[in-house]
Design a protein around this motif. Structure first.
Motif, PDB file in Angstrom:
ATOM      1  N   SER A 327     -31.006 -13.813  93.317  1.00  0.00           N
ATOM      2  CA  SER A 327     -32.186 -14.541  93.538  1.00  0.00           C
ATOM      3  C   SER A 327     -32.260 -14.751  95.207  1.00  0.00           C
ATOM      4  N   THR A 328     -31.248 -14.584  95.825  1.00  0.00           N
ATOM      5  CA  THR A 328     -31.783 -14.772  97.249  1.00  0.00           C
ATOM      6  C   THR A 328     -32.222 -13.650  98.220  1.00  0.00           C
ATOM      7  N   LEU A 329     -32.321 -12.561  97.401  1.00  0.00           N
ATOM      8  CA  LEU A 329     -32.951 -11.176  97.982  1.00  0.00           C
ATOM      9  C   LEU A 329     -34.195 -11.460  98.373  1.00  0.00           C
ATOM     10  N   ARG A 330     -34.661 -10.891  99.719  1.00  0.00           N
ATOM     11  CA  ARG A 330     -36.255 -10.962 100.013  1.00  0.00           C
ATOM     12  C   ARG A 330     -36.526  -9.712 100.355  1.00  0.00           C
ATOM     13  N   ILE A 331     -35.715  -8.729 100.682  1.00  0.00           N
ATOM     14  CA  ILE A 331     -35.942  -7.366 101.228  1.00  0.00           C
ATOM     15  C   ILE A 331     -34.777  -6.508 100.497  1.00  0.00           C
ATOM     16  N   VAL A 332     -35.314  -5.322  99.956  1.00  0.00           N
ATOM     17  CA  VAL A 332     -34.409  -4.224  99.581  1.00  0.00           C
ATOM     18  C   VAL A 332     -35.008  -3.002 100.068  1.00  0.00           C
ATOM     19  N   GLY A 333     -34.576  -2.332 100.803  1.00  0.00           N
ATOM     20  CA  GLY A 333     -35.029  -1.168 101.328  1.00  0.00           C
ATOM     21  C   GLY A 333     -34.201   0.062 101.384  1.00  0.00           C
ATOM     22  N   GLY A 334     -34.672   1.115 102.175  1.00  0.00           N
ATOM     23  CA  GLY A 334     -33.777   2.263 102.466  1.00  0.00           C
ATOM     24  C   GLY A 334     -34.466   3.140 103.595  1.00  0.00           C
ATOM     25  N   GLY A 335     -33.351   3.664 104.213  1.00  0.00           N
ATOM     26  CA  GLY A 335     -33.779   4.574 105.599  1.00  0.00           C
ATOM     27  C   GLY A 335     -32.723   5.688 105.454  1.00  0.00           C
ATOM     28  N   GLY A 336     -33.064   6.405 106.628  1.00  0.00           N
ATOM     29  CA  GLY A 336     -32.399   7.695 106.820  1.00  0.00           C
ATOM     30  C   GLY A 336     -32.682   8.804 105.854  1.00  0.00           C
ATOM     31  N   ALA A 337     -33.349   8.612 105.031  1.00  0.00           N
ATOM     32  CA  ALA A 337     -34.344   9.693 104.108  1.00  0.00           C
ATOM     33  C   ALA A 337     -35.227   9.034 103.572  1.00  0.00           C
ATOM     34  N   GLN A 338     -36.206   9.651 102.903  1.00  0.00           N
ATOM     35  CA  GLN A 338     -37.470   9.123 102.220  1.00  0.00           C
ATOM     36  C   GLN A 338     -37.204   8.210 101.162  1.00  0.00           C
ATOM     37  N   LEU A 339     -37.777   7.149 100.913  1.00  0.00           N
ATOM     38  CA  LEU A 339     -37.658   6.472  99.729  1.00  0.00           C
ATOM     39  C   LEU A 339     -38.643   6.772  98.780  1.00  0.00           C
ATOM     40  N   GLN A 340     -38.377   7.338  97.701  1.00  0.00           N
ATOM     41  CA  GLN A 340     -39.252   7.989  96.954  1.00  0.00           C
ATOM     42  C   GLN A 340     -39.894   7.049  96.009  1.00  0.00           C
ATOM     43  N   PRO A 341     -41.267   7.503  95.662  1.00  0.00           N
ATOM     44  CA  PRO A 341     -42.133   6.596  95.233  1.00  0.00           C
ATOM     45  C   PRO A 341     -41.672   5.867  93.773  1.00  0.00           C
ATOM     46  N   ASP A 342     -41.063   6.702  93.082  1.00  0.00           N
ATOM     47  CA  ASP A 342     -40.336   5.906  91.821  1.00  0.00           C
ATOM     48  C   ASP A 342     -39.625   4.710  92.111  1.00  0.00           C
ATOM     49  N   LEU A 343     -38.736   4.801  93.316  1.00  0.00           N
ATOM     50  CA  LEU A 343     -37.703   4.005  93.808  1.00  0.00           C
ATOM     51  C   LEU A 343     -38.389   2.687  94.294  1.00  0.00           C
ATOM     52  N   VAL A 344     -39.797   2.499  94.749  1.00  0.00           N
ATOM     53  CA  VAL A 344     -40.594   1.601  95.387  1.00  0.00           C
ATOM     54  C   VAL A 344     -40.984   0.711  94.343  1.00  0.00           C
ATOM     55  N   GLU A 345     -41.381   1.366  93.088  1.00  0.00           N
ATOM     56  CA  GLU A 345     -42.042   0.727  92.054  1.00  0.00           C
ATOM     57  C   GLU A 345     -40.740  -0.080  91.337  1.00  0.00           C
ATOM     58  N   LYS A 346     -39.610   0.685  91.339  1.00  0.00           N
ATOM     59  CA  LYS A 346     -38.359  -0.028  90.703  1.00  0.00           C
ATOM     60  C   LYS A 346     -37.901  -1.401  91.439  1.00  0.00           C
ATOM     61  N   ILE A 347     -37.799  -1.054  92.674  1.00  0.00           N
ATOM     62  CA  ILE A 347     -37.359  -2.190  93.349  1.00  0.00           C
ATOM     63  C   ILE A 347     -38.478  -3.522  93.163  1.00  0.00           C
ATOM     64  N   ASP A 348     -39.770  -3.165  93.150  1.00  0.00           N
ATOM     65  CA  ASP A 348     -40.712  -3.953  93.145  1.00  0.00           C
ATOM     66  C   ASP A 348     -40.555  -4.672  91.734  1.00  0.00           C
ATOM     67  N   SER A 349     -40.468  -4.132  90.721  1.00  0.00           N
ATOM     68  CA  SER A 349     -40.362  -4.851  89.197  1.00  0.00           C
ATOM     69  C   SER A 349     -39.055  -5.305  88.875  1.00  0.00           C
ATOM     70  N   ARG A 350     -38.062  -4.818  89.432  1.00  0.00           N
ATOM     71  CA  ARG A 350     -36.496  -5.230  88.986  1.00  0.00           C
ATOM     72  C   ARG A 350     -36.049  -6.193  89.923  1.00  0.00           C
ATOM     73  N   VAL A 351     -36.326  -6.314  90.989  1.00  0.00           N
ATOM     74  CA  VAL A 351     -35.862  -7.507  91.925  1.00  0.00           C
ATOM     75  C   VAL A 351     -36.917  -8.321  92.294  1.00  0.00           C
ATOM     76  N   GLU A 352     -36.914  -9.291  91.358  1.00  0.00           N
ATOM     77  CA  GLU A 352     -38.292 -10.275  91.262  1.00  0.00           C
ATOM     78  C   GLU A 352     -38.580 -10.998  92.732  1.00  0.00           C
ATOM     79  N   THR A 353     -37.372 -11.342  93.449  1.00  0.00           N
ATOM     80  CA  THR A 353     -37.593 -12.006  94.690  1.00  0.00           C
ATOM     81  C   THR A 353     -37.921 -11.203  96.031  1.00  0.00           C
ATOM     82  N   ALA A 354     -37.581  -9.905  95.872  1.00  0.00           N
ATOM     83  CA  ALA A 354     -37.757  -9.155  96.972  1.00  0.00           C
ATOM     84  C   ALA A 354     -38.842  -8.038  97.054  1.00  0.00           C
ATOM     85  N   ILE A 355     -39.117  -7.636  98.278  1.00  0.00           N
ATOM     86  CA  ILE A 355     -40.127  -6.788  98.574  1.00  0.00           C
ATOM     87  C   ILE A 355     -39.559  -5.486  98.849  1.00  0.00           C
ATOM     88  N   PRO A 356     -40.089  -4.331  98.477  1.00  0.00           N
ATOM     89  CA  PRO A 356     -39.309  -3.045  98.882  1.00  0.00           C
ATOM     90  C   PRO A 356     -39.966  -2.674 100.415  1.00  0.00           C
TER      91      PRO A 356
END
Length: 498
Positions: A327-356
């Protein structure tokens, strides 16, 4: 959403604003630079003294406050000077993501010397190649890297070698780390040239031996300012959208889980630098493990993490993810390679407190070229964001001519964050940088609102019967299938369709 994005961008880069950009002559080229900001990484480190007793680093059971870290960095810096390290000299760091990596880094930077980031995965021969290429005055390494080096040290017999976390008896020609941090001295006063090398990170590319990219102080500081701009722009968008911003005094300390190696710009320039500048806390891991990451997120109240996209994917798809307190997470991301569109949606929907969020960049640009996050990213999950203010950019064809809007071309960028060149490789430098323009090797297109969409590496593109096929687009389609956890697309020779 876009209107708010554009307004925030204009406000932050306006004349007299914090992120105003102007043209300046740097290393013989007129390039865009931020008007305001520290002149060197040493100034960034000195500024962080103000954070005093706030926690700075955590590794297993050990903790460092900013005050303790500053005292140890000053001691290391004085040891380096006593051992003949001066401005422009190089010091190689070869170890896992131990706290000693970070302390060594700031000490080397502070005496005007240059950090050579040695890849901890290198074999003995790869390690020796980088040492021959960079000729460091000192090597600071852990036990594993020592064992790869010490029976092959011909030609380096006079180079001081410092051992971190030694196990058992050490060779008589080495120095124990404790000797570096046991002093009680002030940080030496050494002036730093903004356009001098700060660090050398080796990048292999797709062919040939590794190339030592020369990252300058100005370039690294520019990357910090780009990341600060991105964060403040996102906050201003939120404010313009009608969502009140929290009182900064009530926010917990920014706490970041460091998941990628410090010898790469992802962890060093895009995590260590900005979080040190902002008084954040860094949680270090012995190696990436999603179960251990979940434990640390809960225990240390981690507010953000980023790594290669597979790390974010493994984290949110771990069987224990729903049971862990994230619940403390505010940002979950990725770098070094492209963040696939499906992962953007999954982070948004599964990590309630964080933004992709994601950033696209290179070693050769000291970090990020673009960033994107939050609602803007959710609206454009296949984009890597807009070119950051300190860069000029264009997409070009094979002849170096700019392509029309919406067409695919290779991205070239110019700015203060572009490296000075490749160490000892003038031909490679000339092939990669033309009149200050860095050839990224990445193919992409730009939309009317300035958002960049990467489609592939130039050298990875598959030509099938005269048609261009972009591997990244095929991979994104495959990742959208729920049964696929990991994939890689590449071309194979075909006598008929080649």
């Amino acid at each position: 959403m876009y209107e708010h994005y554009e307004q925030a961008w204009r406000e932050l880069t306006a004349s007299g604003a914090q992120f105003e950009v102007e043209k300046a002559e740097v290393l013989g080229q007129m390039i865009p630079c931020f008007r305001q900001g520290p002149a060197s990484l040493k100034e960034v480190w000195l500024f962080s003294r103000a954070f005093g007793d706030l926690e700075y680093m955590v590794y297993n059971q050990d903790r460092w406050s900013y005050s303790v870290a500053h005292a140890q960095v000053a001691s290391i810096a004085n040891w380096l000077i006593r051992n003949g390290v001066g401005s422009g000299d190089r010091v190689a760091i070869a170890m896992r993501n131990y706290p000693e990596w970070i302390l060594s880094y700031w000490a080397v930077i502070s005496v005007g010397a240059v950090v050579v980031g040695m890849n901890a995965w290198w074999t003995t021969q790869e390690m020796l190649y980088a040492l021959e290429d960079s000729r460091p005055s000192v090597l600071i390494c852990d036990q594993e890297r020592l064992e790869r080096f010490w029976r092959n040290r011909e030609g380096f017999e006079d180079m001081p070698v410092v051992i971190v976390r030694a196990r058992g008896e050490m060779p008589e020609w080495t120095t124990d780390w404790i000797d570096l941090v046991s002093g009680d001295e002030e940080l030496p006063h050494v002036p730093i040239d903004a356009d001098a090398d700060a660090c050398i990170f080796y990048t292999s590319g797709t062919t040939g031996v590794p190339k030592g990219a020369q990252l300058t102080h100005r370039g690294c500081v520019t990357n910090i300012l780009n990341l600060m701009f991105s964060t403040l722009c996102q906050a201003r968008i939120q404010e313009l959208s009608g969502t009140p911003l929290p009182d900064p005094a009530e926010l917990p300390q920014n706490t970041y889980l460091v998941t990628t190696p410090l010898f790469h710009v992802t962890a060093n320039n895009c995590v260590l630098h900005p979080f040190t500048a902002g008084g954040g806390k860094l949680i270090l891991m012995y190696r990436w493990d999603p179960e251990e990451a979940l434990r640390l997120i809960e225990q240390e109240k981690v507010t953000g993490l980023t790594g290669v996209p597979m790390m974010s994917r493994e984290l949110i798809e771990h069987p224990d993810f729903a049971k862990a307190d994230t619940s403390t997470l505010r940002i979950v991301g990725g770098g070094g390679a492209q963040l696939q569109p499906d992962l953007v949606e999954k982070i948004d929907s599964r990590v309630e407190t964080a933004i992709p969020s994601t950033g696209y960049g290179m070693t050769e640009t000291c970090g990020v070229i673009t960033t994107i996050g939050g609602g803007t990213f959710i609206e454009r999950p296949d984009s890597c964001g807009r070119i950051l203010p300190s860069f000029e950019a264009m997409l070009v064809d094979e002849n170096g001519r700019e392509v029309a809007l919406g067409e695919i071309g290779e991205l070239w960028v110019k700015g203060a964050a572009v490296i000075r060149g490749y160490l000892n490789k003038p031909e490679a430098t000339a092939a990669s940088i033309t009149d200050g323009w860095l050839h990224t090797g990445d193919l992409g297109r730009m939309d009317e609102q300035g958002f960049l969409y990467l489609v592939d590496r130039k050298k990875d593109m598959v030509l099938r019967g005269g048609e261009n096929i972009y591997c990244a687009e095929v991979e994104s389609a495959l990742f959208s299938h729920p049964s696929i956890a990991e994939c890689a697309v590449f071309g194979v020779k075909d006598d008929r369709l080649d």
